[in-house]
Write an enzyme that holds these catalytic residues in place. Structure first.
Site, short mmCIF file in Angstrom:
data_model
loop_
_atom_site.label_atom_id
_atom_site.label_comp_id
_atom_site.label_asym_id
_atom_site.label_seq_id
_atom_site.Cartn_x
_atom_site.Cartn_y
_atom_site.Cartn_z
N GLU A 160 -7.74 1.47 5.34
CA GLU A 160 -8.74 2.14 4.77
C GLU A 160 -10.29 2.02 4.96
OE1 GLU A 160 -8.20 1.96 0.41
OE2 GLU A 160 -6.46 3.39 0.34
N GLU A 248 -0.11 5.56 1.85
CA GLU A 248 -0.25 5.08 0.60
C GLU A 248 -0.57 6.05 -0.24
OE1 GLU A 248 -2.71 1.52 0.71
OE2 GLU A 248 -3.64 2.08 -1.20
#
Length: 322
Positions: A160, A248
């Site tokens: 991320e 995710e």
């Protein structure tokens, strides 16, 4: 048999066939083989669109007890999955602190995934990977040398990113790691993180990685927080041909404590399925978070068994069977 009766039997048979659930546990590597990417789609060895549905392991340094063969078997058998994401921690006591220990955990679950006929995403799980490019290149060089010949393996180069610019920072980082992987593994799918906690797939769609094959782009969401606006943004990227993998997602609202959002989760699943997107749920763990799939103190031999699932875990396992 009367022709009218025969016609009715045929119609009923077709109707039943169309209503059969597609359990991800039955859609594994032995069936679909080597994956590839064409346009916005993930394809199997026969060039057919394939969808992966599964679970993500929690941070490796904080829940290492679930990084074992027993858990991986449970993810396939009881979580009804055909993919697992190995979210290897980099900072906070992770790979940068203990490379040998973390590599051992990764190797354990990769080999268990291969044994259990699962695809596995090896994830460099951090938010500042661009500041650790040399370490990431070295890690993925080692992983791709050891496992790149297996069709099970996929690589996620950056979990991320946050505020880093796509074209000037993230894209060059990904290209450097891709180069290291492709030196050993020319074919397996590589998934690259996008800006703003892997939400800005629109930026990648405007400036995608070129001269490479089998590259996908990461989209992350938590259902109660990220709603129609993010689906619209992602749809725009897909419409431009960007291949997206949801590595995710959570069923919860990250802005509120322990609140699962079934309605918004259903909207996300419907949208993802309509676009043939693959997804892995966060996460296989027993922490006190709404996104955790397991109740407190779940033993590894009970992973995803019905009596050990949280509210979120029950929703996700049911979805994996559809």
């Amino acid at each position: 048999m009367n022709p009218a009766v025969l016609s009715l039997v045929v119609i009923l048979a077709v109707s039943v066939n169309l209503s059969v659930s597609k359990d991800a546990a039955q859609e594994t590597v032995s069936k679909h083989g080597q994956l590839s990417v064409k346009g916005a789609n993930l394809l199997n060895k026969n060039g057919e669109i394939v969808q992966l549905k599964g679970m993500a392991l929690y941070w490796s340094q904080w829940k290492p007890q679930y990084w074992n063969a027993e858990t991986i078997q449970g993810i396939h058998d009881s979580c009804h999955s055909n993919v697992v994401r190995a979210s290897m921690a980099v900072e906070y006591g992770g790979y940068l602190t203990d490379p040998e220990g973390q590599m051992k955990l990764v190797e354990t679950v990769v080999e268990a995934a291969i044994a259990n006929d699962l695809y596995i995403i090896v994830d460099w799980h951090e938010e500042k990977a661009d500041t650790h490019q040399a370490e990431a290149v070295d890690f993925f060089d080692k992983i791709s040398k050891k496992y790149g010949s297996y069709p099970n393996i996929m690589y996620e180069t950056f979990n991320e990113p946050t505020t880093q610019a796509w074209s000037s920072t993230l894209k060059p980082y990904h290209e450097a790691v891709i180069k290291a992987i492709r030196a050993n593994d020319p074919d397996n799918v590589i998934i690259v993180g996008t800006g703003q906690w892997s939400q800005r797939v629109d930026e990648a769609a405007e400036d995608p990685i070129s001269d490479q094959i089998n590259i996908m782009y990461t989209l992350h969401y938590y259902a109660g927080t990220h709603k129609q606006w993010l689906r619209d943004l992602a749809q725009g990227a897909i419409d431009k041909g960007l291949p997206i993998f949801i590595t995710e997602y959570g069923t919860d609202n990250v802005d509120e404590v322990n609140w699962v959002d079934p309605e918004e989760s259903a909207l996300w699943w419907t949208w993802a399925d309509s676009n043939n997107l693959s997804y892995t749920n966060w996460a296989i763990c027993d922490v006190n978070e709404a996104s955790a799939a397991l109740i407190a103190d779940t033993p590894t031999d009970k992973v995803c068994q019905a009596d050990y699932l949280t509210e979120s875990g029950k929703l996700v396992v049911a979805q994996n069977q559809k």
